[in-house]
Design a protein around this motif. Sequence first.
Motif, PDB file in Angstrom:
ATOM      1  N   ARG A 113       0.787  -1.198   0.080  1.00 57.83           N
ATOM      2  CA  ARG A 113      -0.150   0.129   0.052  1.00 57.83           C
ATOM      3  C   ARG A 113       0.936   1.188   0.065  1.00 57.83           C
ATOM      4  NH1 ARG A 113      -4.313  -0.052   4.641  1.00 57.83           N
ATOM      5  NH2 ARG A 113      -5.061  -1.773   3.189  1.00 57.83           N
ATOM      6  N   GLN A 114       1.873   1.360   0.877  1.00 51.68           N
ATOM      7  CA  GLN A 114       2.773   2.508   1.019  1.00 51.68           C
ATOM      8  C   GLN A 114       3.579   2.715  -0.532  1.00 51.68           C
ATOM      9  OE1 GLN A 114       6.414   2.111   3.587  1.00 51.68           O
ATOM     10  NE2 GLN A 114       5.542   4.286   4.301  1.00 51.68           N
ATOM     11  N   LEU A 115       4.126   1.452  -1.139  1.00 56.55           N
ATOM     12  CA  LEU A 115       4.855   1.632  -2.355  1.00 56.55           C
ATOM     13  C   LEU A 115       3.746   2.319  -3.275  1.00 56.55           C
ATOM     14  CD1 LEU A 115       7.619   0.441  -3.029  1.00 56.55           C
ATOM     15  CD2 LEU A 115       6.376  -1.635  -4.143  1.00 56.55           C
ATOM     16  N   ILE A 116       2.571   1.790  -3.353  1.00 51.52           N
ATOM     17  CA  ILE A 116       1.658   2.566  -4.414  1.00 51.52           C
ATOM     18  C   ILE A 116       1.318   3.901  -4.093  1.00 51.52           C
ATOM     19  CG2 ILE A 116      -0.673   2.344  -5.631  1.00 51.52           C
ATOM     20  CD1 ILE A 116      -0.385  -0.827  -4.472  1.00 51.52           C
ATOM     21  N   SER A 117       1.074   4.015  -2.882  1.00 53.23           N
ATOM     22  CA  SER A 117       0.783   5.588  -2.403  1.00 53.23           C
ATOM     23  C   SER A 117       1.842   6.666  -2.859  1.00 53.23           C
ATOM     24  CB  SER A 117       0.368   5.572  -0.875  1.00 53.23           C
ATOM     25  OG  SER A 117      -0.680   4.848  -0.841  1.00 53.23           O
ATOM     26  N   HIS A 118       3.265   6.188  -2.578  1.00 58.84           N
ATOM     27  CA  HIS A 118       4.216   6.805  -3.037  1.00 58.84           C
ATOM     28  C   HIS A 118       4.767   7.136  -4.431  1.00 58.84           C
ATOM     29  CE1 HIS A 118       5.904   6.703   1.285  1.00 58.84           C
ATOM     30  NE2 HIS A 118       4.685   7.308   1.478  1.00 58.84           N
ATOM     31  N   GLY A 119       3.925   6.557  -5.344  1.00 60.08           N
ATOM     32  CA  GLY A 119       3.887   6.699  -6.606  1.00 60.08           C
ATOM     33  C   GLY A 119       4.988   5.924  -7.249  1.00 60.08           C
ATOM     34  N   HIS A 120       4.944   4.720  -6.695  1.00 60.06           N
ATOM     35  CA  HIS A 120       6.257   3.882  -7.321  1.00 60.06           C
ATOM     36  C   HIS A 120       5.831   2.836  -8.501  1.00 60.06           C
ATOM     37  CE1 HIS A 120       9.295   5.217  -4.531  1.00 60.06           C
ATOM     38  NE2 HIS A 120       8.608   4.951  -3.617  1.00 60.06           N
ATOM     39  N   VAL A 121       4.457   2.663  -8.451  1.00 60.34           N
ATOM     40  CA  VAL A 121       3.689   1.624  -9.471  1.00 60.34           C
ATOM     41  C   VAL A 121       3.155   2.066 -10.670  1.00 60.34           C
ATOM     42  CG1 VAL A 121       2.147  -0.088  -9.419  1.00 60.34           C
ATOM     43  CG2 VAL A 121       3.428   0.114  -7.274  1.00 60.34           C
TER      44      VAL A 121
END
Length: 205
Positions: A113-121
Amino acid sequence: MSKRQESKYKINRRLGVNLWGRAKSPVNKREYGPGQHGQRRKQKPSDFSVQLMAKQKLKGYYGNISEKQFRKYYEEAVRRKGDTSENLIELLERRLDAVIYRLKFAITPFAARQLISHGHVLVNGRKVNIPSFLVRDGDEIELREKSKHLAVVLDAAQSPERDAPEYVEVDHRQMKGKFIRAPRHADVPYPVQMEPNLVVEFYSR
């Protein structure tokens, strides 16, 4: 995104299960619940408490989704044709954070969830920063070029704790993957027994 005020492992202690099958889980050492009443003798649970526990396990497993959002998944599962419990599992497994977790780009659903929220995906080449985004069959998921060498990503990809299931394809050298198809309940590699039929019973009371 669901706000978290407590350690994720407190969910394990409260439910009495190693929800994500992790070696670090405190349940491996202390199978009783947290707090001063955690070791008291348990009475036979009522039907309601069994159904509630099934809901809490499933909700907690996917990063402790908010009750409002989880109920929306149930309502959508009811609206769709077919078995409601299977529809519910499909909707949960289509969440982008669940897919990132299945592809082993993150060590836990919370990290996904954090990876997505931080714009990495990226999904089909476009940045998506909404963890609840529903992935479709054939969608291609990858990490941004600068994100492919993050230590947390590399650690997750190399972790021996679990394997990617057959309903996704993944290339950890390129940090790319594909969501092939929606899984059935039996296809999902839950470390503990999940009972979505009891969740359906809980909401349909």
